[in-house]
Scaffold this motif. Sequence first.
Motif, PDB file in Angstrom:
ATOM      1  N   ASP A   1       7.136  -3.995  -1.690  1.00  0.00           N
ATOM      2  CA  ASP A   1       6.905  -1.855  -1.607  1.00  0.00           C
ATOM      3  C   ASP A   1       8.157  -1.674  -1.315  1.00  0.00           C
ATOM      4  OD1 ASP A   1       7.259  -2.990   1.233  1.00  0.00           O
ATOM      5  OD2 ASP A   1       5.219  -3.391   1.403  1.00  0.00           O
ATOM      6  N   ARG A   2       8.980  -1.944  -0.918  1.00  0.00           N
ATOM      7  CA  ARG A   2      10.581  -0.914  -0.876  1.00  0.00           C
ATOM      8  C   ARG A   2      11.066  -1.232  -2.072  1.00  0.00           C
ATOM      9  NH1 ARG A   2      11.515   0.544   4.069  1.00  0.00           N
ATOM     10  NH2 ARG A   2      13.382   0.063   4.327  1.00  0.00           N
TER      11      ARG A   2
ATOM     12  N   ARG B   1      11.356   7.187  -5.961  1.00  0.00           N
ATOM     13  CA  ARG B   1      12.214   7.018  -5.244  1.00  0.00           C
ATOM     14  C   ARG B   1      10.295   7.172  -4.525  1.00  0.00           C
ATOM     15  NH1 ARG B   1      13.164   7.748  -0.890  1.00  0.00           N
ATOM     16  NH2 ARG B   1      14.811   8.894  -0.138  1.00  0.00           N
TER      17      ARG B   1
ATOM     18  N   GLY C   1       9.288   2.433  -0.593  1.00  0.00           N
ATOM     19  CA  GLY C   1       9.764   2.812   0.091  1.00  0.00           C
ATOM     20  C   GLY C   1      11.166   2.573  -0.072  1.00  0.00           C
TER      21      GLY C   1
END
Length: 286
Positions: A195-196, A235, A239
């Motif tokens: 998730d990043r 972006r 994250g």
Amino acid sequence: MTKFVVVPQWQGSGSSRAMQLIDGAEAIRGDLPTAATTLVHVPTEAGEALDTDIRRASSLVTTAELQRQALVGIDEPVITIGGDCGVELASVGEALRRDPGIAVVWFDAHGDLNTPLSSPSGSFSGMVARALTGEGAAMLLPEAPLDPARLVLVGVRDLDDGELAHIDERGIPMVSSVMTSAAEVVAAVEATGADRVYLHVDVDVLDPAVIAGVSSAVPFGLELGTLLDCITALRARFGFAGAGVTGFSPGSPDAAADDLGTILRIIGAISREPKPDSTNPTGVTP
């Protein structure tokens, strides 16, 4: 305010234009906000291999430690400006130390997936992505290795046979430079479960018609608009764990000025806070 760390390292490159990476990093630094920018003073000497089969390893180790020191006390994600791709050892390594579950999106013409034993050149810039996954000389490995399934290659089109075999063996995701779209890249990262994201951009991912200041140009690269769309979409969807912009090797001061507009647009897309549309949170044009 976005923080920048400038690392004009040339020792990881095997190109005859390696020293021009210093000029490229300094040219970019001239357009960054002084108050938000830290310069890492790279050793002037070439360095020794230290029995690693990696050219100039001693200088690479020193620079990596200086980078880590520069990152101490910076809590927000950093944009690193290289220098050769080897500067990502410390930058991605710090992002992995904070969150080992991130995905790294590798925008690059080259896979950088060799080992000291398989590398035809002995240059660390061609090994750094493999090192980030925990394979290579112990002195040039991150504290927390990256899961190879969370290394997403985008625009890579110049691979050695050993690198191709490694990609197949480890199941490393790859999005072709010929068919790249923002939606494909977002989907590839989503499939990793991360998730990043950390965004690595070697400017040679672009087509040679777009940018001249690279040390190893490879045809059939990304168009600038495609790269910017991919960065913007990533972006907006994930994250942000940090980024690196590397590989700018201008042939002269005039040539550097010609390419700077392109590079600053890339840095702007990376540093811009996303404003996702609630009806289209990925930022990808349907």
